[in-house]
Design a protein around this motif. Structure first.
Motif, PDB file in Angstrom:
ATOM      1  N   LEU A 142       3.656  -7.066  22.018  1.00  9.61           N
ATOM      2  CA  LEU A 142       3.575  -8.523  22.100  1.00  9.61           C
ATOM      3  C   LEU A 142       2.379  -8.972  22.928  1.00  9.61           C
ATOM      4  O   LEU A 142       1.599  -9.848  22.512  1.00  9.61           O
ATOM      5  N   TYR A 143       2.206  -8.377  24.097  1.00 11.70           N
ATOM      6  CA  TYR A 143       1.119  -8.781  24.982  1.00 11.70           C
ATOM      7  C   TYR A 143      -0.256  -8.367  24.453  1.00 11.70           C
ATOM      8  O   TYR A 143      -1.267  -9.000  24.765  1.00 11.70           O
ATOM      9  N   SER A 144      -0.301  -7.326  23.648  1.00 12.95           N
ATOM     10  CA  SER A 144      -1.596  -6.872  23.117  1.00 12.95           C
ATOM     11  C   SER A 144      -1.948  -7.546  21.798  1.00 12.95           C
ATOM     12  O   SER A 144      -3.064  -7.365  21.286  1.00 12.95           O
ATOM     13  N   SER A 145      -1.010  -8.306  21.228  1.00 11.04           N
ATOM     14  CA  SER A 145      -1.251  -8.939  19.936  1.00 11.04           C
ATOM     15  C   SER A 145      -2.183 -10.137  20.079  1.00 11.04           C
ATOM     16  O   SER A 145      -2.091 -10.911  21.036  1.00 11.04           O
ATOM     17  N   GLU A 146      -3.080 -10.301  19.103  1.00 17.40           N
ATOM     18  CA  GLU A 146      -4.000 -11.433  19.094  1.00 17.40           C
ATOM     19  C   GLU A 146      -3.657 -12.451  18.011  1.00 17.40           C
ATOM     20  O   GLU A 146      -4.279 -13.509  17.927  1.00 17.40           O
ATOM     21  N   SER A 147      -2.669 -12.141  17.200  1.00 17.69           N
ATOM     22  CA  SER A 147      -2.257 -13.043  16.127  1.00 17.69           C
ATOM     23  C   SER A 147      -1.127 -13.947  16.613  1.00 17.69           C
ATOM     24  O   SER A 147      -0.118 -13.473  17.147  1.00 17.69           O
ATOM     25  N   THR A 148      -1.294 -15.259  16.420  1.00 22.49           N
ATOM     26  CA  THR A 148      -0.275 -16.215  16.872  1.00 22.49           C
ATOM     27  C   THR A 148       1.046 -16.001  16.141  1.00 22.49           C
ATOM     28  O   THR A 148       2.119 -16.022  16.754  1.00 22.49           O
ATOM     29  N   SER A 149       0.982 -15.786  14.826  1.00 23.46           N
ATOM     30  CA  SER A 149       2.213 -15.596  14.053  1.00 23.46           C
ATOM     31  C   SER A 149       2.956 -14.342  14.502  1.00 23.46           C
ATOM     32  O   SER A 149       4.190 -14.344  14.624  1.00 23.46           O
ATOM     33  N   THR A 150       2.187 -13.274  14.777  1.00 21.91           N
ATOM     34  CA  THR A 150       2.809 -12.035  15.258  1.00 21.91           C
ATOM     35  C   THR A 150       3.456 -12.241  16.617  1.00 21.91           C
ATOM     36  O   THR A 150       4.565 -11.746  16.869  1.00 21.91           O
ATOM     37  N   MET A 151       2.790 -13.003  17.488  1.00 22.56           N
ATOM     38  CA  MET A 151       3.339 -13.276  18.820  1.00 22.56           C
ATOM     39  C   MET A 151       4.633 -14.074  18.731  1.00 22.56           C
ATOM     40  O   MET A 151       5.601 -13.789  19.443  1.00 22.56           O
ATOM     41  N   VAL A 152       4.672 -15.060  17.836  1.00 24.24           N
ATOM     42  CA  VAL A 152       5.883 -15.873  17.666  1.00 24.24           C
ATOM     43  C   VAL A 152       7.035 -15.007  17.153  1.00 24.24           C
ATOM     44  O   VAL A 152       8.163 -15.071  17.668  1.00 24.24           O
ATOM     45  N   ILE A 153       6.751 -14.187  16.133  1.00 25.84           N
ATOM     46  CA  ILE A 153       7.784 -13.331  15.549  1.00 25.84           C
ATOM     47  C   ILE A 153       8.310 -12.333  16.573  1.00 25.84           C
ATOM     48  O   ILE A 153       9.536 -12.156  16.721  1.00 25.84           O
ATOM     49  N   LEU A 154       7.392 -11.682  17.302  1.00 31.33           N
ATOM     50  CA  LEU A 154       7.814 -10.690  18.288  1.00 31.33           C
ATOM     51  C   LEU A 154       8.540 -11.325  19.460  1.00 31.33           C
ATOM     52  O   LEU A 154       9.459 -10.716  20.028  1.00 31.33           O
ATOM     53  N   THR A 155       8.167 -12.549  19.822  1.00 27.94           N
ATOM     54  CA  THR A 155       8.878 -13.242  20.894  1.00 27.94           C
ATOM     55  C   THR A 155      10.327 -13.512  20.488  1.00 27.94           C
ATOM     56  O   THR A 155      11.267 -13.256  21.258  1.00 27.94           O
ATOM     57  N   CYS A 156      10.512 -14.024  19.276  1.00 25.02           N
ATOM     58  CA  CYS A 156      11.873 -14.254  18.770  1.00 25.02           C
ATOM     59  C   CYS A 156      12.652 -12.944  18.667  1.00 25.02           C
ATOM     60  O   CYS A 156      13.853 -12.883  18.986  1.00 25.02           O
ATOM     61  N   PHE A 157      11.958 -11.897  18.235  1.00 27.33           N
ATOM     62  CA  PHE A 157      12.558 -10.571  18.101  1.00 27.33           C
ATOM     63  C   PHE A 157      13.044 -10.065  19.452  1.00 27.33           C
ATOM     64  O   PHE A 157      14.199  -9.618  19.600  1.00 27.33           O
TER      65      PHE A 157
ATOM     66  N   HIS B  35      26.272 -13.576  18.303  1.00 27.85           N
ATOM     67  CA  HIS B  35      25.954 -12.189  17.944  1.00 27.85           C
ATOM     68  C   HIS B  35      25.508 -12.095  16.493  1.00 27.85           C
ATOM     69  O   HIS B  35      24.501 -11.435  16.179  1.00 27.85           O
ATOM     70  N   HIS B  36      26.239 -12.748  15.583  1.00 21.01           N
ATOM     71  CA  HIS B  36      25.880 -12.712  14.165  1.00 21.01           C
ATOM     72  C   HIS B  36      24.468 -13.255  13.939  1.00 21.01           C
ATOM     73  O   HIS B  36      23.669 -12.660  13.212  1.00 21.01           O
ATOM     74  N   VAL B  37      24.163 -14.392  14.572  1.00 17.77           N
ATOM     75  CA  VAL B  37      22.846 -15.026  14.399  1.00 17.77           C
ATOM     76  C   VAL B  37      21.745 -14.132  14.959  1.00 17.77           C
ATOM     77  O   VAL B  37      20.685 -13.947  14.334  1.00 17.77           O
ATOM     78  N   ALA B  38      21.984 -13.545  16.138  1.00 21.30           N
ATOM     79  CA  ALA B  38      20.969 -12.687  16.766  1.00 21.30           C
ATOM     80  C   ALA B  38      20.701 -11.444  15.931  1.00 21.30           C
ATOM     81  O   ALA B  38      19.547 -11.004  15.803  1.00 21.30           O
ATOM     82  N   VAL B  39      21.738 -10.874  15.329  1.00 23.38           N
ATOM     83  CA  VAL B  39      21.547  -9.687  14.482  1.00 23.38           C
ATOM     84  C   VAL B  39      20.748 -10.051  13.234  1.00 23.38           C
ATOM     85  O   VAL B  39      19.894  -9.277  12.784  1.00 23.38           O
ATOM     86  N   ILE B  40      21.013 -11.224  12.663  1.00 24.86           N
ATOM     87  CA  ILE B  40      20.223 -11.673  11.515  1.00 24.86           C
ATOM     88  C   ILE B  40      18.752 -11.790  11.897  1.00 24.86           C
ATOM     89  O   ILE B  40      17.858 -11.400  11.133  1.00 24.86           O
ATOM     90  N   CYS B  41      18.467 -12.299  13.102  1.00 28.98           N
ATOM     91  CA  CYS B  41      17.081 -12.455  13.566  1.00 28.98           C
ATOM     92  C   CYS B  41      16.378 -11.104  13.710  1.00 28.98           C
ATOM     93  O   CYS B  41      15.289 -10.898  13.168  1.00 28.98           O
ATOM     94  N   VAL B  42      16.995 -10.175  14.439  1.00 30.49           N
ATOM     95  CA  VAL B  42      16.335  -8.874  14.643  1.00 30.49           C
ATOM     96  C   VAL B  42      16.306  -8.073  13.351  1.00 30.49           C
ATOM     97  O   VAL B  42      15.332  -7.367  13.058  1.00 30.49           O
ATOM     98  N   GLY B  43      17.371  -8.176  12.556  1.00 29.89           N
ATOM     99  CA  GLY B  43      17.419  -7.445  11.298  1.00 29.89           C
ATOM    100  C   GLY B  43      16.367  -7.926  10.316  1.00 29.89           C
ATOM    101  O   GLY B  43      15.802  -7.125   9.558  1.00 29.89           O
ATOM    102  N   SER B  44      16.072  -9.231  10.331  1.00 27.28           N
ATOM    103  CA  SER B  44      15.053  -9.778   9.435  1.00 27.28           C
ATOM    104  C   SER B  44      13.670  -9.251   9.793  1.00 27.28           C
ATOM    105  O   SER B  44      12.849  -8.967   8.905  1.00 27.28           O
ATOM    106  N   VAL B  45      13.386  -9.117  11.087  1.00 24.21           N
ATOM    107  CA  VAL B  45      12.096  -8.564  11.508  1.00 24.21           C
ATOM    108  C   VAL B  45      11.973  -7.112  11.038  1.00 24.21           C
ATOM    109  O   VAL B  45      10.948  -6.707  10.481  1.00 24.21           O
TER     110      VAL B  45
END
Length: 268
Positions: free
Chosen positions: A220-235, A130-140
């Motif tokens: 996520l599905y409408s994004s054309e940027s690879t970095s944005t797709m990676v970040i949103l997938t993790c999010f 839970h702590h790790v997941a909150v850090i991930c979403v909170g960072s985005v």
């Protein structure tokens, strides 16, 4: 990403918050240790001293959690009451930068809680996840322009109000003599925790979360940027992990309520 100067300021603020919480925790530890030591006297063996020290760490950890969660919960309630329910989808995704304080606060809070929970007080694996997941979403929400900050007063703030009775309940569990001395109070605290948890983390969480998740998935599905797709997938994955954890804990709470409501068989 948000402008570099904003992100640098957010990083500094995150470490300020983590440092302040650490200072509060250490202060409470000293106070609790002194109180426990004065009650038990100075004739403790080394083993007894270790037990007392661990108990003081746990007690101060729960007190710190209570203070932080009460602050986040009350702020979240205030923000949520005043939120615009008819907000446009664009503002839900990229707007509400004033609400970023919740994300910054949560990241700083979890950076303190993760090592303490993992190495000092022995929290469960699910809580560490839970702590790790909150850090991930909170960072985005803190550093990315598409931070979905419209939703964070609820997810990073209001829901923490259910953790206030949880901290009290855990304090009872760490001091079994309290349960024996105040069984009725302990029952009320458990019931209050169950009601608040199920209300804000299941009943209200579910429609609010799926509204967010559908929007995040479309982006996520409408994004054309690879970095944005990676970040949103993790999010999105991290948010799903957090949601499944809420449902997992809710199932345990409901099971405990059912078992507690069953009449005990009397032996003849």
């Amino acid at each position: 990403f948000l402008p570099r100067d904003e992100n640098e300021e957010s990083i500094r603020f995150i470490f300020y918050i983590a440092g302040i919480i650490t200072a509060i925790h250490c202060s409470l530890y000293i106070i609790v240790k002194l109180c426990r030591g004065s009650r038990k006297g100075n004739g403790e063996s080394s083993d007894e001293n270790r037990v007392t020290s661990l108990a003081a760490w746990k007690a101060s950890y729960q007190l710190t959690n209570l203070l932080v969660n009460l602050t986040l919960g009350c702020l979240g309630i205030y923000y949520q009451i005043n939120i615009n329910w008819g907000e446009s989808m664009m503002n839900k995704i990229v707007g509400y930068e004033h609400a970023k304080i919740f994300a910054v606060g949560q990241v700083g809070y979890q950076l303190w809680a993760l090592p303490i929970g993992l190495f000092v007080v022995g929290e469960t694996k699910s809580m560490c996840v839970h702590h790790v997941a909150v850090i991930c979403v909170g960072s985005v929400s803190t550093f990315i322009r598409c931070g979905f900050r419209y939703y964070i007063p609820y997810f990073y703030g209001l829901i923490e109000i259910s953790s206030v009775p949880l901290s009290i309940m855990n304090s009872f569990k760490n001091n079994k003599e309290w349960i024996e001395s105040y069984p009725q109070l302990y029952s009320y605290v458990r019931l209050l925790f169950a009601v608040t948890f199920l209300l804000v983390r299941v009943v209200l969480w579910t429609p609010f979360y799926w509204s967010f998740f559908s929007t995040a998935t479309m982006l996520l599905y409408s994004s054309e940027s690879t970095s944005t797709m990676v970040i949103l997938t993790c999010f999105n994955i991290s948010s799903l992990v957090l949601t499944f954890l809420q449902y997992f804990w809710a199932s345990k709470i409901i099971s405990a309520l059912i078992n507690g409501a069953r009449p005990k068989n009397k032996q003849v």
